[in-house]
Design a protein around this motif. Sequence first.
Motif, mmCIF file in Angstrom:
data_model
loop_
_atom_site.group_PDB
_atom_site.id
_atom_site.type_symbol
_atom_site.label_atom_id
_atom_site.label_comp_id
_atom_site.label_asym_id
_atom_site.label_seq_id
_atom_site.Cartn_x
_atom_site.Cartn_y
_atom_site.Cartn_z
ATOM 1 N N LYS A 182 0.961 -1.219 0.022
ATOM 2 C CA LYS A 182 -0.068 0.013 -0.131
ATOM 3 C C LYS A 182 0.955 1.374 0.087
ATOM 4 C CE LYS A 182 -0.357 -0.388 4.938
ATOM 5 N NZ LYS A 182 -1.276 -0.657 6.269
ATOM 6 N N LEU A 183 0.130 2.292 -0.532
ATOM 7 C CA LEU A 183 0.608 3.607 -0.212
ATOM 8 C C LEU A 183 -0.059 4.633 0.862
ATOM 9 C CD1 LEU A 183 2.243 6.324 -1.567
ATOM 10 C CD2 LEU A 183 0.374 6.627 -3.233
ATOM 11 N N GLU A 184 0.718 5.065 1.566
ATOM 12 C CA GLU A 184 0.047 6.039 2.546
ATOM 13 C C GLU A 184 0.621 7.375 2.519
ATOM 14 O OE1 GLU A 184 -0.855 3.211 6.320
ATOM 15 O OE2 GLU A 184 1.203 2.807 5.474
ATOM 16 N N VAL A 185 -0.108 8.465 3.067
ATOM 17 C CA VAL A 185 0.142 9.698 2.932
ATOM 18 C C VAL A 185 0.112 10.296 4.436
ATOM 19 C CG1 VAL A 185 0.100 11.991 1.928
ATOM 20 C CG2 VAL A 185 -0.722 10.071 0.821
ATOM 21 N N PHE A 186 1.311 10.665 4.927
ATOM 22 C CA PHE A 186 1.576 11.324 6.271
ATOM 23 C C PHE A 186 1.811 12.967 5.952
ATOM 24 C CE2 PHE A 186 2.270 6.963 6.313
ATOM 25 C CZ PHE A 186 1.214 6.389 7.580
ATOM 26 N N ILE A 187 1.496 13.456 7.568
ATOM 27 C CA ILE A 187 2.437 14.940 7.626
ATOM 28 C C ILE A 187 3.041 14.919 8.941
ATOM 29 C CG2 ILE A 187 -0.114 15.921 8.555
ATOM 30 C CD1 ILE A 187 0.754 18.510 7.271
ATOM 31 N N ALA A 188 3.821 15.687 9.032
ATOM 32 C CA ALA A 188 4.501 15.845 10.391
ATOM 33 C C ALA A 188 5.116 17.534 10.579
ATOM 34 C CB ALA A 188 5.954 15.161 10.494
ATOM 35 N N THR A 189 4.744 18.017 11.847
ATOM 36 C CA THR A 189 5.389 19.313 12.055
ATOM 37 C C THR A 189 6.734 19.296 12.867
ATOM 38 O OG1 THR A 189 4.142 19.254 14.248
ATOM 39 C CG2 THR A 189 2.922 20.102 12.313
ATOM 40 N N ASP A 190 7.049 18.101 13.100
ATOM 41 C CA ASP A 190 8.373 18.091 13.988
ATOM 42 C C ASP A 190 9.369 17.237 13.275
ATOM 43 O OD1 ASP A 190 7.360 15.717 14.180
ATOM 44 O OD2 ASP A 190 7.523 15.478 16.139
ATOM 45 N N TYR A 191 9.453 17.034 12.022
ATOM 46 C CA TYR A 191 10.565 16.447 11.358
ATOM 47 C C TYR A 191 11.799 17.233 11.014
ATOM 48 C CZ TYR A 191 13.030 13.962 7.621
ATOM 49 O OH TYR A 191 14.027 13.327 6.619
ATOM 50 N N ASP A 192 13.000 16.743 11.430
ATOM 51 C CA ASP A 192 14.076 17.601 11.456
ATOM 52 C C ASP A 192 14.880 17.624 9.921
ATOM 53 O OD1 ASP A 192 15.153 15.254 11.436
ATOM 54 O OD2 ASP A 192 16.290 15.533 13.717
ATOM 55 N N GLY A 193 14.107 16.882 8.921
ATOM 56 C CA GLY A 193 14.920 16.588 7.974
ATOM 57 C C GLY A 193 16.027 15.641 7.847
ATOM 58 N N THR A 194 16.232 14.841 8.768
ATOM 59 C CA THR A 194 17.070 13.811 8.804
ATOM 60 C C THR A 194 16.450 12.369 9.490
ATOM 61 O OG1 THR A 194 19.032 15.378 8.977
ATOM 62 C CG2 THR A 194 19.353 13.092 9.575
ATOM 63 N N ASN A 195 15.942 12.747 10.775
ATOM 64 C CA ASN A 195 15.376 11.550 11.691
ATOM 65 C C ASN A 195 14.129 11.218 11.238
ATOM 66 O OD1 ASN A 195 18.047 11.244 13.201
ATOM 67 N ND2 ASN A 195 17.566 13.336 13.973
ATOM 68 N N VAL A 196 13.797 10.383 10.009
ATOM 69 C CA VAL A 196 12.331 10.141 9.770
ATOM 70 C C VAL A 196 11.597 9.507 11.121
ATOM 71 C CG1 VAL A 196 10.945 8.921 8.072
ATOM 72 C CG2 VAL A 196 13.147 9.999 7.310
#
Length: 201
Positions: free
Chosen positions: A122-136
């Motif tokens: 499957k394909l899923e879509v997510f959003i984050a406000t605290d992703y630092d660009g490195t630690n997924v």
Amino acid sequence: MKNILKSFLAIVTVSIAVSCSDDTEIAPFKPLIFSEDFPEPEIDYNATFDFEGWTNFAETGTKLWIERDFNNDGYIQFSPFGSSQASNIGWAITPAINISEGANAVLSFSSASNFVDNPENKLEVFIATDYDGTNVLAATWTELEAVVANNTTNNYTYIPSGEIDLSSYSGTVHIAFKVTGNGTTLDGLFQVDKVKVYSNN
């Protein structure tokens, strides 16, 4: 001469009136906040996806998203096929997207699938406000309700996601496209294109 001039002015006036009437039927402009169409000139066919600012991350297995194009239309693709691995989970994450307070933001994209036989692939879509660009995996990812390609679509048929409401978000966000599969029974492919975030004001 005066009559000819009057007739000419009348025709111009009617033409302008018709043009203005037509313009009112065009949908209102919606300001773009972020857009990525994966333009064909920037695609390196079958190469590992590495557009600037994006994250291409293998949570399990070694498979990553790749760059593809068809009929001069670029897109990104994830497929576990041929990995022979028990699990392949791949993330494609947008660069930082800055949403202004009150922007009433909306997300849209298109997705396609093929050779997907099982809903667990499957394909899923997510959003984050605290992703630092490195630690997924350290970020807090919230799944978004979107229409996506799956085991009932296939045939490389692109499915519009619909307008996904992001009005509760402001500040810096990242959008993630995550595919779950493996190299044996869940080895279908997924494609993503025409990613846009825009104001719905």
